[in-house]
Design a protein around this motif. Structure first.
Motif, PDB file in Angstrom:
ATOM      1  N   TYR A 189       0.819  -1.211   0.000  1.00 57.38           N
ATOM      2  CA  TYR A 189       0.000   0.000   0.000  1.00 57.38           C
ATOM      3  C   TYR A 189       0.856   1.266   0.000  1.00 57.38           C
ATOM      4  CZ  TYR A 189      -3.197   3.610   1.625  1.00 57.38           C
ATOM      5  OH  TYR A 189      -3.919   4.760   1.753  1.00 57.38           O
ATOM      6  N   LYS A 190       1.888   1.249   0.824  1.00 56.55           N
ATOM      7  CA  LYS A 190       2.649   2.492   0.992  1.00 56.55           C
ATOM      8  C   LYS A 190       3.774   2.668  -0.018  1.00 56.55           C
ATOM      9  CE  LYS A 190       1.427   3.603   5.651  1.00 56.55           C
ATOM     10  NZ  LYS A 190       1.752   3.639   7.049  1.00 56.55           N
TER      11      LYS A 190
ATOM     12  N   ARG B  11       4.780   5.801  -2.126  1.00 56.63           N
ATOM     13  CA  ARG B  11       3.618   6.410  -2.795  1.00 56.63           C
ATOM     14  C   ARG B  11       3.119   7.587  -1.961  1.00 56.63           C
ATOM     15  NH1 ARG B  11      -0.648   1.840  -3.273  1.00 56.63           N
ATOM     16  NH2 ARG B  11      -1.597   3.052  -4.931  1.00 56.63           N
TER      17      ARG B  11
ATOM     18  N   PHE C 151      -0.053  10.123  -0.908  1.00 61.67           N
ATOM     19  CA  PHE C 151      -1.511  10.120  -0.878  1.00 61.67           C
ATOM     20  C   PHE C 151      -2.013  11.508  -0.541  1.00 61.67           C
ATOM     21  CE2 PHE C 151      -0.017   5.930   0.406  1.00 61.67           C
ATOM     22  CZ  PHE C 151      -0.658   5.132  -0.518  1.00 61.67           C
ATOM     23  N   PRO C 152      -2.446  12.266  -1.536  1.00 60.53           N
ATOM     24  CA  PRO C 152      -2.992  13.595  -1.233  1.00 60.53           C
ATOM     25  C   PRO C 152      -4.256  13.455  -0.388  1.00 60.53           C
ATOM     26  CG  PRO C 152      -3.336  13.000  -3.539  1.00 60.53           C
ATOM     27  CD  PRO C 152      -2.498  11.938  -2.950  1.00 60.53           C
ATOM     28  N   LEU C 153      -4.417  14.358   0.543  1.00 56.79           N
ATOM     29  CA  LEU C 153      -5.593  14.330   1.404  1.00 56.79           C
ATOM     30  C   LEU C 153      -6.843  14.591   0.564  1.00 56.79           C
ATOM     31  CD1 LEU C 153      -5.759  13.822   4.423  1.00 56.79           C
ATOM     32  CD2 LEU C 153      -6.082  16.269   4.741  1.00 56.79           C
ATOM     33  N   GLN C 154      -7.863  13.756   0.771  1.00 57.64           N
ATOM     34  CA  GLN C 154      -9.053  13.886  -0.071  1.00 57.64           C
ATOM     35  C   GLN C 154     -10.059  14.828   0.588  1.00 57.64           C
ATOM     36  OE1 GLN C 154      -8.982   9.717   0.272  1.00 57.64           O
ATOM     37  NE2 GLN C 154      -9.007   9.386  -1.920  1.00 57.64           N
TER      38      GLN C 154
ATOM     39  N   LYS D 115     -13.869  14.065   0.464  1.00 56.27           N
ATOM     40  CA  LYS D 115     -14.353  13.063   1.420  1.00 56.27           C
ATOM     41  C   LYS D 115     -14.515  13.671   2.814  1.00 56.27           C
ATOM     42  CE  LYS D 115     -12.672   8.832  -0.786  1.00 56.27           C
ATOM     43  NZ  LYS D 115     -11.712   7.715  -0.699  1.00 56.27           N
ATOM     44  N   ILE D 116     -13.612  14.576   3.169  1.00 56.13           N
ATOM     45  CA  ILE D 116     -13.710  15.190   4.502  1.00 56.13           C
ATOM     46  C   ILE D 116     -14.948  16.078   4.594  1.00 56.13           C
ATOM     47  CG2 ILE D 116     -12.563  16.789   6.112  1.00 56.13           C
ATOM     48  CD1 ILE D 116      -9.904  15.552   5.109  1.00 56.13           C
TER      49      ILE D 116
ATOM     50  N   PHE E 188     -17.648  15.597   3.001  1.00 57.91           N
ATOM     51  CA  PHE E 188     -18.756  14.646   3.069  1.00 57.91           C
ATOM     52  C   PHE E 188     -18.948  14.156   4.508  1.00 57.91           C
ATOM     53  CE2 PHE E 188     -20.514  10.311   1.739  1.00 57.91           C
ATOM     54  CZ  PHE E 188     -21.783  10.819   1.519  1.00 57.91           C
ATOM     55  N   ILE E 189     -17.826  13.945   5.214  1.00 50.82           N
ATOM     56  CA  ILE E 189     -17.908  13.504   6.610  1.00 50.82           C
ATOM     57  C   ILE E 189     -18.634  14.559   7.450  1.00 50.82           C
ATOM     58  CG2 ILE E 189     -16.532  13.133   8.714  1.00 50.82           C
ATOM     59  CD1 ILE E 189     -14.550  11.592   7.048  1.00 50.82           C
TER      60      ILE E 189
ATOM     61  N   LEU F  75     -22.286  14.336   6.854  1.00 45.34           N
ATOM     62  CA  LEU F  75     -22.848  13.142   7.495  1.00 45.34           C
ATOM     63  C   LEU F  75     -22.998  13.334   8.999  1.00 45.34           C
ATOM     64  CD1 LEU F  75     -20.993  10.250   5.612  1.00 45.34           C
ATOM     65  CD2 LEU F  75     -23.409  10.834   5.464  1.00 45.34           C
ATOM     66  N   ILE F  76     -22.015  14.001   9.616  1.00 42.87           N
ATOM     67  CA  ILE F  76     -22.101  14.232  11.068  1.00 42.87           C
ATOM     68  C   ILE F  76     -23.297  15.130  11.380  1.00 42.87           C
ATOM     69  CG2 ILE F  76     -20.961  15.357  13.039  1.00 42.87           C
ATOM     70  CD1 ILE F  76     -18.307  14.304  11.919  1.00 42.87           C
TER      71      ILE F  76
END
Ligand SMILES: [Zn+2]
Lengths: 173, 500
Positions: free
Chosen positions: A94-95, A134, A136-139, A142-143, A145-146, A149-150
């Motif tokens: 993964y990494k 690899r 991973f840019p912070l998405q 999605k944040i 969206f969180i 949802l909260i």
């Protein structure tokens, strides 16, 4: 007629001779895992060149090791002398993206040394491209969206609390 | 006359469904914690999203469907059937968010395959999947094997009579202890004891075979969960071939066989009744079935002499066979090799093994050995009736924990199930043939899906038609739940449309 046939025979022999001479080079270009799997019988016990990313872990077994090479379609196990792979620094997970390597060795459809595994016994290994960590840019999407949802979850809980409160009061009356 | 379902029916179903969904949300915390420990930020975000959606749905269902009535049989069955669908849709969310699936349908396929302990997979670039997502794939097999609804109910409510109805619905017809919730707890305790033992052994073997400690532990836990719950997922794309290890294969064979044994039998053996294993109709049938069908498969493999040495015959021939018979789906060969190397007879052997499966009250799918055993007993009884004088009175028995007198109703229900399973196997084969796949391969893949095995001869691919993906999802769902609860759901929907 006979001469024609002889001529033909000569040509065939010549062709075979030619094929025989260039035979070791036939599989010089890399062969994909799909090609190897679909025509395993044809490539069985032949010297081939295969290319892909080293993935997972290197499994050391004494002087030899197993590495697994993924060419984006299938992953094939390669049995190799441990001294040949000391330059491999990255294995894919993964990494990390593993080193891209070129393997030259004998392809086995059912390897008799390894309990029938489909594998390659490598003679040469060449690192084509170094692997890397690899990133991973912070998405952000999605944040966001969180957060939504909260908010939904809390308003839902509020509605339920109010509903139960009103119900209880209605019962009392 | 069909009665139209009332609002109250929907409320009861919604309430229990909501509880299961909340339970599912709770178990999603485990991969989330794993992601945080390992510093996998994006996977952690995926699990937070999935968790929130699951809780919103679960709390909504429980909150707006408040009831004070016990569920009836019908409600229990429908809750089970729907819970598995909801688990699929919700369990697929983190997988879909990982970006390793071609579509939401693909991740639903993966989730159903996981929960139903099948093992067919549509994941892409598995070798680069995060630990958290990969753990989730294996963990849903463990949850699904135990039973989703029972998992949820045994923690969320205690001692409800409603729980029993759902326990039956999840294809576990026998109770180990008189109370269902305590039965569920026994199943959990037995599984956890085996989990600790089994993953430790696999970790040691992994270390011995060259895996670094972190990987050895991760692989040990994941492989144990999918072997014991006869699932068949594996952390790497090569499945068991990744390890290139004879010892890993031996240990997984033993775990698969343990997983194919009835939980009631595990309990009997663990509490001291060792002789049960030699007397029980299920283990005896399983034993003979393994021998007989392996002979067929062996003849098939000998036809084109694929594995001339004893070791390769065992590691390739016997391994795939045991994996098929226990409904696991681990493989030490590539799917393509089934098509290219195995003769028709060998494939037929594997298909028969897959279609039978292991014990009832275990995590294997398919017909199950007890039904095969009962039908053979019934056949024997019928022949006796013809041969013996008509006045002779006889009663046959079979041994399953205790001696039980063989009655016609046993044989009838066993035969009915066999009939239904064959129907399900052929249904999937027909759909695949509609898309132009050859007969044998269609039957192989369809049986593998419906019997919750997970071996593939190459049809299950990201590029296969969506209709076929949906067909396999349905087969895995119906096959895992053994028809009844799904049929009840269909009946309920029909009643809602047509009833008065
Ligand atoms: Zn080899």
């Amino acid at each position: 007629m006979i001469t024609l046939l002889q001529n033909f025979r000569k040509k065939i022999i010549l062709l075979f001779l030619l094929l025989f001479c260039i035979y070791p080079f036939i599989y010089a270009q890399t062969i994909s895992s799909t090609e190897l799997l679909n025509n395993a019988t044809d490539y069985d016990n032949k010297v081939i060149t295969y290319e892909g990313e080293v993935i997972g872990d290197i499994l050391k077994r004494g002087n030899y090791s197993w590495i697994n090479i993924d060419d984006n379609n299938f992953t094939i196990g390669v049995w190799v002398e441990t001294s040949l792979i000391k330059d491999i620094t990255f294995t894919g997970n993964y990494k990390t993206e593993g080193d891209q390597i070129e393997v030259r060795g004998i392809f086995h459809k059912n390897c008799s040394q390894h309990g029938g595994d489909l594998d390659i016994h490598a003679n040469e290994i060449r690192i084509i491209k170094k692997g890397r960590i690899r990133d991973f840019p912070l998405q952000i999407g999605k944040i966001k969206f969180i957060v939504i949802l909260i908010i939904i979850l809390f308003s839902q809980i509020m509605i339920l609390v109010i509903k139960n409160f009103l119900k209880a009061r209605l019962k009392k009356q | 006359m069909v009665l139209k379902p009332q609002i109250i029916d929907l409320k009861i179903i919604g309430n229990y469904l909501g509880r299961t969904v909340i339970g599912l949300g709770m178990v999603m915390c485990i991969p989330l914690i794993l992601a945080l420990i390992l510093g996998e930020i994006n996977p952690a975000i995926d699990f937070v999203i999935s968790l929130l959606i699951t809780f919103i749905l679960g709390i909504g269902l429980v909150g707006f469907c408040s009831i004070d009535r016990e569920p009836r049989w019908m409600h229990g069955m429908i809750v089970v059937a729907l819970s598995w669908l909801f688990a699929m849709f919700l369990g697929a969310i983190p997988l879909f968010l990982s970006g390793h699936y071609g579509s939401y349908l693909d991740s639903c396929f993966e989730a159903m395959s996981g929960f139903a302990t099948t093992g067919l997979t549509l994941v892409q670039d598995l070798n680069h999947l995060s630990y958290a997502h990969n753990f989730w794939r294996h963990f849903i097999m463990f949850i699904g094997g135990q039973g989703i609804v029972i998992m949820a109910l045994s923690f969320l409510i205690s001692g409800s009579s409603g729980a029993f109805k759902m326990y039956i619905g999840e294809a576990r017809e026998e109770k180990i202890l008189p109370n269902v919730v305590s039965t569920a707890k026994v199943i959990w305790i037995v599984s956890l004891v085996y989990l600790i033992l089994g993953s430790s052994i696999l970790t040691i073997v992994g270390l011995f075979e060259g895996l670094p400690l972190k990987s050895a532990i991760f692989h040990g836990i994941c492989i144990f969960m999918t072997a014991f719950d006869t699932g068949g997922f594996s952390p790497q794309s090569q499945n068991i071939l990744y390890y290139h290890s004879f010892y890993y294969e031996i240990v997984t064979i033993m775990i698969m066989l343990l997983g194919a044994i009835n939980f009631k039998l595990h309990y009997a053996i663990l509490t001291g009744n060792r002789r049960e294993i030699f007397k029980n109709i299920e283990t005896v049938t399983l034993f003979f079935s393994i021998i007989l069908i392996f002979i067929i498969t062996s003849f098939g493999l000998k036809l084109n002499n694929q594995y001339p040495q004893v070791v390769s015959f065992f590691r390739k021939g016997f391994y795939q066979f045991i994996s098929a018979h226990t409904g696991t789906g681990f493989a030490t060969i590539y799917s393509e090799q089934f098509r290219s190397d195995w003769s028709t007879l060998a494939l037929v052997g594997i298909i028969i093994a897959m279609s039978i499966g292991g014990s009832s009250c275990s995590t294997t799918g398919a017909i199950k050995t007890i039904r095969v055993g009962l039908i053979f007993k019934g056949l024997k009884q019928n022949i006796k009736r013809i041969i013996l004088p008509e006045s002779a009175v006889f009663s046959d028995k079979f041994h399953h924990i205790k001696d039980i007198i063989l009655e016609d109703k046993h044989i009838l229900s066993a035969t009915l199930m066999v009939f239904l399973y064959f129907g399900l196997y052929f249904f999937g084969a027909l759909v695949a043939m509609l898309f132009g796949y050859p007969f044998l391969e269609s039957l192989f893949e369809s049986t593998s899906a419906a019997a919750n095995v997970g071996l593939s001869c190459g049809i299950t691919k990201v590029t296969m038609p969506a209709v076929l993906k949906i067909t396999y999802i349905l087969q895995m769902w119906i096959g895992r739940l053994e028809f009844t609860s799904v049929f009840t759901l269909f009946g309920f929907i029909l009643a809602a449309i047509k009833g008065k």
